[in-house]
Design an enzyme around this catalytic site. Structure first.
Site, PDB file in Angstrom:
ATOM      1  N   LYS A  70      -8.828  -0.826  10.983  1.00  0.00           N
ATOM      2  CA  LYS A  70      -8.066  -1.232   9.804  1.00  0.00           C
ATOM      3  C   LYS A  70      -6.897  -0.270   9.595  1.00  0.00           C
ATOM      4  O   LYS A  70      -5.787  -0.692   9.217  1.00  0.00           O
ATOM      5  CB  LYS A  70      -8.974  -1.247   8.576  1.00  0.00           C
ATOM      6  CG  LYS A  70      -8.364  -1.926   7.346  1.00  0.00           C
ATOM      7  CD  LYS A  70      -7.592  -0.979   6.462  1.00  0.00           C
ATOM      8  CE  LYS A  70      -7.038  -1.682   5.231  1.00  0.00           C
ATOM      9  NZ  LYS A  70      -6.245  -0.784   4.361  1.00  0.00           N
TER      10      LYS A  70
ATOM     11  N   HIS B 117      -3.567  10.201  -0.246  1.00  0.00           N
ATOM     12  CA  HIS B 117      -3.597   8.813  -0.678  1.00  0.00           C
ATOM     13  C   HIS B 117      -3.397   8.711  -2.185  1.00  0.00           C
ATOM     14  O   HIS B 117      -2.580   7.932  -2.675  1.00  0.00           O
ATOM     15  CB  HIS B 117      -4.935   8.196  -0.278  1.00  0.00           C
ATOM     16  CG  HIS B 117      -5.048   6.731  -0.561  1.00  0.00           C
ATOM     17  ND1 HIS B 117      -4.334   5.774   0.140  1.00  0.00           N
ATOM     18  CD2 HIS B 117      -5.794   6.055  -1.470  1.00  0.00           C
ATOM     19  CE1 HIS B 117      -4.647   4.576  -0.332  1.00  0.00           C
ATOM     20  NE2 HIS B 117      -5.525   4.717  -1.296  1.00  0.00           N
TER      21      HIS B 117
ATOM     22  N   GLU C  95       0.840  -1.203   0.000  1.00  0.00           N
ATOM     23  CA  GLU C  95       0.000   0.000   0.000  1.00  0.00           C
ATOM     24  C   GLU C  95       0.875   1.253   0.000  1.00  0.00           C
ATOM     25  O   GLU C  95       1.635   1.478   0.953  1.00  0.00           O
ATOM     26  CB  GLU C  95      -0.916  -0.012   1.228  1.00  0.00           C
ATOM     27  CG  GLU C  95      -1.750   1.228   1.408  1.00  0.00           C
ATOM     28  CD  GLU C  95      -2.664   1.486   0.226  1.00  0.00           C
ATOM     29  OE1 GLU C  95      -2.543   2.563  -0.371  1.00  0.00           O
ATOM     30  OE2 GLU C  95      -3.463   0.598  -0.114  1.00  0.00           O
TER      31      GLU C  95
ATOM     32  N   ASP D  86       3.592 -13.858  12.601  1.00  0.00           N
ATOM     33  CA  ASP D  86       2.296 -14.282  12.061  1.00  0.00           C
ATOM     34  C   ASP D  86       1.305 -13.123  12.153  1.00  0.00           C
ATOM     35  O   ASP D  86       0.681 -12.899  13.186  1.00  0.00           O
ATOM     36  CB  ASP D  86       1.799 -15.484  12.878  1.00  0.00           C
ATOM     37  CG  ASP D  86       0.491 -16.051  12.347  1.00  0.00           C
ATOM     38  OD1 ASP D  86      -0.136 -15.430  11.474  1.00  0.00           O
ATOM     39  OD2 ASP D  86       0.085 -17.123  12.830  1.00  0.00           O
TER      40      ASP D  86
END
Length: 416
Positions: A257, A370, A78, A273
């Site tokens: 998120k 963004h 991202e 993990d």
């Protein structure tokens, strides 16, 4: 005649690749790309290995955790994640920066018992508590050399049918999944013999409520000013956005998120993990029966103060951390030396990421920054070379809503 896909894992690498290529019609160029990224380490890590799948790694700068400066490697596809984390870290870097504390670090697991009477099992466990802990430790004797071993045991009633015997273990620097699973299976076998009960399963829990990092950070309100809003207005808007994430599950999910954008990228860079950390974080966000934002922000005097409690079930040693050579390099870059360092740095990145995202949301909107970073991805994904990139980006920045066709037209012009 047997199916050609039977025992696929037993076939040689060349045989596996040829079967796949024949079935789906891979081109020579595609096969070459697969070969370029194939390595022997990956082949030992996963079954039916095909190739390695590289992701970009960058570094967050300016992060201060408990008074120590850290560069934090992050692995993510991202474009805006590392830029945002660095921005948030810079805002929170005044004084001691972000403060982190870890009240305890215990890995938990369960033995699920079926058709047993809660009072009888609870009494038995209470009477034999020390023996149960001893059985756990004896099943994995090396645990006492590098960790505290089994620490706690308790019984919970899940339903009229099922009980859970919960074990908590200090696994030292290891993530501890294999350690605790070995212990739980030993306890399960012993419990079945002693009480003549049916044990359905024995497995670790990824809930990780005993591996929580408590994170706090603050930034002077004056530092938050934007072109159109003064610092106090921005700070109050961030606090308001934080409150909405406590009230609305739709907002809370996106709020969290944003936190995990930074957390996952750091967890991957340190060879851990990230699925375990994700599941632990989201379960923790819903631990009171309602899913809420993991962080809260409020204006206190001339400061915007952020707080977060985040489970970070990771290990500093073992697992992929010793197999993937870049993990040790990344640990050195970050200047972390044990699991608690790593947990704190990862959680601090999450808070920094969260602040940057909220600031962008309540000022210019998320798309401005963004999309500026997405332009590179747009250009590269539509055929621009690294040499052509500056010229393509210069033209894309002049266009309101560029898309794939826009890039292709710019490339045609450039290549003439």
């Amino acid at each position: 005649m047997g199916n050609k896909w039977d025992h696929f894992y037993k076939k040689s690498y060349a045989q596996r690749l040829q079967l796949i290529a024949d079935l789906v019609g891979l081109s020579d160029a595609q096969l070459q790309l697969i070969h370029q990224n194939e390595d022997q380490v990956s082949g030992e890590l996963v079954e039916n290995n095909l190739t390695s799948y590289p992701l970009p790694e960058g570094v967050v700068t300016g992060l201060i955790v408990n008074g120590r400066h850290h560069l934090v490697p992050m692995v993510t596809e991202e474009p805006s994640v590392i830029a945002a984390a660095s921005n948030g870290a810079k805002l929170l870097s005044a004084g001691e920066g972000i403060h982190c504390a870890i009240p305890e670090k215990l890995v938990s697991g369960q033995v699920i018992v079926k058709h047993a009477e809660i009072k009888a099992v609870s009494k038995f466990v209470e009477t034999n508590r020390q023996q149960i802990l001893n059985i756990a430790n004896q099943s994995h004797p090396s645990i006492l050399k590098y960790g505290g071993g089994a620490q706690k045991v308790a019984v919970r009633e899940l339903s009229p049918t099922f009980l859970s015997l919960d074990l908590s273990v200090d696994t030292g620097e290891a993530m501890g999944a294999n350690i605790i699973n070995t212990m739980l299976e030993a306890i399960s076998n012993w419990l079945s013999d002693q009480l003549q009960v049916e044990t359905t399963m024995a497995i670790l829990s990824n809930f990780a409520d005993e591996e929580v990092v408590e994170v706090t950070g603050q930034v002077a309100v004056a530092k938050l000013a934007s072109k159109s809003l003064d610092g106090r207005q921005v700070a109050q808007r961030i606090a308001d956005a934080s409150e909405v994430a406590q009230l609305d599950v739709k907002r809370a999910t996106t709020h969290n998120k944003g936190i995990m954008n930074g957390v996952d990228a750091a967890v991957i860079a340190f060879g851990n993990d990230w699925r375990a950390v994700e599941s632990a974080a989201h379960a923790f966000a819903a631990r009171q029966g309602v899913y809420k934002g993991l962080s809260t922000w409020q204006v206190v005097g001339d400061q915007l103060v952020g707080e977060m409690a985040l489970p970070v079930p990771i290990g500093f040693v073992g697992g992929a951390s010793k197999v993937l050579p870049l993990v040790a390099v990344n640990q050195q870059i970050a200047q972390i030396h044990h699991s608690q360092d790593e947990m704190q740095v990862i959680a601090a990145v999450g808070l920094a990421q969260n602040l940057a995202a909220l600031k962008a949301l309540v000022t210019d909107g998320i798309q401005k920054g963004h999309m500026a970073l997405q332009l590179k991805s747009l250009a590269l994904s539509n055929g621009a070379t690294t040499q052509e990139l500056p010229a393509v980006l210069a033209q894309l920045r002049q266009i309101a809503n560029p898309n794939s066709q826009t890039v292709k037209e710019i490339l045609k012009t450039i290549r003439r």
